[in-house]
Write an enzyme that holds these catalytic residues in place. Structure first.
Site, PDB file in Angstrom:
ATOM      1  CB  CYS A  70      10.343 -86.982 -50.297  1.00  0.00           C
ATOM      2  SG  CYS A  70      11.422 -86.658 -51.689  1.00  0.00           S
ATOM      3  CB  CYS A  97      28.728 -90.026 -52.549  1.00  0.00           C
ATOM      4  SG  CYS A  97      27.770 -90.473 -54.010  1.00  0.00           S
ATOM      5  CB  CYS A 116      12.920 -85.067 -48.171  1.00  0.00           C
ATOM      6  SG  CYS A 116      13.985 -85.587 -49.530  1.00  0.00           S
ATOM      7  CB  CYS A 145      28.111 -83.169 -54.074  1.00  0.00           C
ATOM      8  SG  CYS A 145      27.251 -84.006 -52.718  1.00  0.00           S
ATOM      9  NE  ARG A 177      10.167 -79.615 -52.568  1.00  0.00           N
ATOM     10  CZ  ARG A 177       9.095 -79.991 -51.875  1.00  0.00           C
ATOM     11  NH1 ARG A 177       8.961 -79.602 -50.626  1.00  0.00           N
ATOM     12  NH2 ARG A 177       8.162 -80.754 -52.404  1.00  0.00           N
ATOM     13  CB  CYS A 205      27.867 -84.380 -58.066  1.00  0.00           C
ATOM     14  SG  CYS A 205      27.038 -85.923 -58.495  1.00  0.00           S
ATOM     15  CB  CYS A 223      10.737 -84.320 -55.918  1.00  0.00           C
ATOM     16  SG  CYS A 223      11.660 -82.896 -55.293  1.00  0.00           S
TER      17      CYS A 223
HETATM   18  N1  SAM Z   1      22.762 -88.786 -54.027  1.00  0.00           N
HETATM   19  C1  SAM Z   1      21.462 -88.427 -54.421  1.00  0.00           C
HETATM   20  C2  SAM Z   1      21.427 -87.718 -55.743  1.00  0.00           C
HETATM   21  O1  SAM Z   1      22.462 -87.308 -56.235  1.00  0.00           O
HETATM   22  O2  SAM Z   1      20.331 -87.611 -56.305  1.00  0.00           O
HETATM   23  C3  SAM Z   1      20.698 -87.596 -53.402  1.00  0.00           C
HETATM   24  C4  SAM Z   1      21.362 -86.500 -52.636  1.00  0.00           C
HETATM   25  S1  SAM Z   1      21.909 -85.088 -53.581  1.00  0.00           S
HETATM   26  C5  SAM Z   1      22.840 -84.273 -52.330  1.00  0.00           C
HETATM   27  C6  SAM Z   1      20.438 -84.138 -53.864  1.00  0.00           C
HETATM   28  C7  SAM Z   1      20.556 -82.824 -54.597  1.00  0.00           C
HETATM   29  O3  SAM Z   1      21.030 -81.820 -53.732  1.00  0.00           O
HETATM   30  C8  SAM Z   1      21.471 -82.729 -55.782  1.00  0.00           C
HETATM   31  O4  SAM Z   1      20.922 -83.274 -56.936  1.00  0.00           O
HETATM   32  C9  SAM Z   1      21.649 -81.237 -55.922  1.00  0.00           C
HETATM   33  O5  SAM Z   1      20.638 -80.690 -56.745  1.00  0.00           O
HETATM   34  C10 SAM Z   1      21.476 -80.728 -54.502  1.00  0.00           C
HETATM   35  N2  SAM Z   1      22.746 -80.240 -53.951  1.00  0.00           N
HETATM   36  C11 SAM Z   1      23.771 -80.992 -53.515  1.00  0.00           C
HETATM   37  N3  SAM Z   1      24.800 -80.229 -53.103  1.00  0.00           N
HETATM   38  C12 SAM Z   1      24.424 -78.941 -53.287  1.00  0.00           C
HETATM   39  C13 SAM Z   1      25.055 -77.687 -53.056  1.00  0.00           C
HETATM   40  N4  SAM Z   1      26.282 -77.616 -52.580  1.00  0.00           N
HETATM   41  N5  SAM Z   1      24.381 -76.567 -53.353  1.00  0.00           N
HETATM   42  C14 SAM Z   1      23.119 -76.650 -53.849  1.00  0.00           C
HETATM   43  N6  SAM Z   1      22.468 -77.808 -54.091  1.00  0.00           N
HETATM   44  C15 SAM Z   1      23.106 -78.941 -53.820  1.00  0.00           C
HETATM   45  C1  DTB Z   2      17.085 -80.675 -53.383  1.00  0.00           C
HETATM   46  O1  DTB Z   2      16.829 -80.321 -54.542  1.00  0.00           O
HETATM   47  N1  DTB Z   2      17.817 -79.986 -52.522  1.00  0.00           N
HETATM   48  C2  DTB Z   2      17.952 -80.683 -51.266  1.00  0.00           C
HETATM   49  C3  DTB Z   2      17.076 -81.945 -51.487  1.00  0.00           C
HETATM   50  N2  DTB Z   2      16.653 -81.802 -52.844  1.00  0.00           N
HETATM   51  C4  DTB Z   2      17.634 -83.284 -51.241  1.00  0.00           C
HETATM   52  C5  DTB Z   2      19.380 -80.907 -50.907  1.00  0.00           C
HETATM   53  C6  DTB Z   2      20.168 -79.636 -50.821  1.00  0.00           C
HETATM   54  C7  DTB Z   2      21.547 -79.955 -50.387  1.00  0.00           C
HETATM   55  C8  DTB Z   2      22.371 -78.724 -50.142  1.00  0.00           C
HETATM   56  C9  DTB Z   2      23.771 -79.027 -49.792  1.00  0.00           C
HETATM   57  C10 DTB Z   2      23.969 -79.809 -48.520  1.00  0.00           C
HETATM   58  O2  DTB Z   2      23.303 -79.524 -47.493  1.00  0.00           O
HETATM   59  O3  DTB Z   2      24.823 -80.697 -48.534  1.00  0.00           O
HETATM   60 FE1  SF4 Z   3      26.732 -88.470 -54.466  1.00  0.00          FE
HETATM   61 FE2  SF4 Z   3      26.460 -85.877 -53.925  1.00  0.00          FE
HETATM   62 FE3  SF4 Z   3      26.387 -86.715 -56.466  1.00  0.00          FE
HETATM   63 FE4  SF4 Z   3      24.342 -87.303 -54.810  1.00  0.00          FE
HETATM   64  S1  SF4 Z   3      24.947 -85.255 -55.484  1.00  0.00           S
HETATM   65  S2  SF4 Z   3      25.359 -88.700 -56.264  1.00  0.00           S
HETATM   66  S3  SF4 Z   3      25.451 -87.545 -52.871  1.00  0.00           S
HETATM   67  S4  SF4 Z   3      28.151 -86.850 -55.060  1.00  0.00           S
END
Ligand code: SAM
Ligand code: DTB
Ligand code: SF4
Length: 331
Positions: A124, A47, A91, A54, A256, A51, A184
């Site tokens: 979703c 990506c 989702c 992530c 959730r 963030c 959501c």
């Molecule tokens: N790229 C899209 C976005 O940023 O909306 C969708 C995927 S993103 C991985 C969805 C959500 O997962 C993020 O907004 C964050 O709240 C959660 N998330 C991602 N990495 C995480 C982590 N290491 N621990 C907890 N929550 C995480």
């Molecule tokens: C949300 O709030 N949490 C989910 C879903 N929406 C997409 C994602 C959690 C991701 C946790 C880190 C991972 O598995 O990479």
């Molecule tokens: Fe990309 Fe992860 Fe940020 Fe979603 S949360 S925009 S997958 S870097």
């Protein structure tokens, strides 16, 4: 609800707070049910965004490799499996900055969504930024809810992400609501935020019109290689307090209990259910990290006398209240 009211609630003695949230929960969700939602990463890693929590950002060296968009057949297999295992919501997540109408990958996603939606689960997606047209097309293809977290307060957001803004997130959420999909949106605890940041985030979510249909509360899963790798875990009681004020502020939402459950004891999860959580991600994987085993989750629900939620409740987006401003409020 406004910040001061939420803060007062948050600061109540613990038992007073969870007693209050329990009452709101019982009034709005009397069925003793927990929704099971299965996640699938249909496009993993690589990506462009930064963030800092992530695993999928291309800017950090993590164990996650960039993959191509999954083929429809494979997604269908996974969706059917989720349905057979009792999930009522499916989702699909993609590690993209966003999607644009007219691109091949967006057409592919629409095609996948059309087929998944025929299975009858709530559908979703979480694909990053959307414009008006993209939101409308996803809705037409059968998406019932769109996940797009605001993650923290507007002030703290800048410390977490630099490649897009908090306002960008709100704009996408506006497009989701205008297209008639349910929102959501929630956040992550453990990003070095203050309690006030957490309360501010909830204030903003609770002032959406309509309020979000679902509010994920994630606890950071620290990912080696990311700037948040060494972040300290969140105190258990703070997680419960957050769930409780989310339940009080957004009574009709599915609250959730999201990422971080693998690190939580059954007793802590139970307190979260008591305080107002009524949905979990179900299946042994989130997007890239682990989740409790399905059977362990079913055993816990059974021990507690809770049941997996029956299909369809809350499938539609809640109606907007005409008297309130239409903009997602940036208080
Ligand atoms: N790229 C899209 C976005 O940023 O909306 C969708 C995927 S993103 C991985 C969805 C959500 O997962 C993020 O907004 C964050 O709240 C959660 N998330 C991602 N990495 C995480 C982590 N290491 N621990 C907890 N929550 C995480
Ligand atoms: C949300 O709030 N949490 C989910 C879903 N929406 C997409 C994602 C959690 C991701 C946790 C880190 C991972 O598995 O990479
Ligand atoms: Fe990309 Fe992860 Fe940020 Fe979603 S949360 S925009 S997958 S870097």
């Amino acid at each position: 609800m406004q910040f001061d009211e939420l803060k007062k609630l948050y600061d109540l003695p613990f038992f007073d707070l969870i007693q209050r949230s329990r009452k709101v929960h019982e009034a709005n969700w009397p069925e003793n049910e927990v929704q099971l939602c299965t996640l699938l990463s249909i496009k993993t890693g690589g990506c462009s965004e930064d963030c800092s929590y992530c695993a999928q950002s291309a800017r950090y060296t993590t164990t996650v490799e960039a993959e191509r968009l999954m083929e429809k057949d494979e997604v269908m297999e996974r969706a059917q499996h989720a349905l057979d295992n009792g999930s009522t919501r499916f989702c699909m997540g993609a590690a993209w900055k966003g999607v644009r109408d007219g691109t091949k990958r967006f057409d592919q996603v629409l095609d996948i969504v059309e087929s998944v939606s025929e299975l009858g689960m709530e559908v979703c997606t979480t694909l990053g930024e959307l414009g008006e047209i993209e939101a409308q097309k996803l809705k037409e293809a059968g998406v019932t809810a769109y996940n797009h977290n605001i993650d923290t307060s507007p002030e703290h957001y800048k410390n977490i992400v630099s490649t897009h803004t908090f306002q960008d997130r709100l704009n996408t959420l506006r497009h989701v609501q205008d297209a008639g999909m349910a929102v959501c949106s929630g956040g992550i605890l453990g990003l070095g935020e203050t309690t006030d940041d957490r309360i501010k985030m909830l204030e903003i979510l609770s002032n959406f019109n309509p309020q979000p249909e679902s509010v994920p509360i994630n606890s950071l899963v620290p990912i080696p290689g990311t700037p948040m790798a060494e972040s300290q875990g969140v105190d258990s009681f703070e997680v419960v307090r957050m769930i409780a004020i989310a339940r009080i502020a957004i009574p009709n939402a599915k609250v959730r209990l999201s990422a971080g459950r693998k690190q939580m004891s059954e007793e802590l999860q139970t307190l979260c259910f008591f305080a107002g959580a009524n949905s979990i991600f179900y299946g042994d994987k989130l997007l890239t990290t682990g989740n409790p085993q399905s059977q362990a989750d079913l055993n816990l629900l059974e021990k507690l006398g809770l049941e997996p939620q029956k299909p369809n409740r809350g499938k539609d987006s809640p109606e907007a209240e005409d008297t309130r401003p239409r903009e997602p409020a940036l208080a």
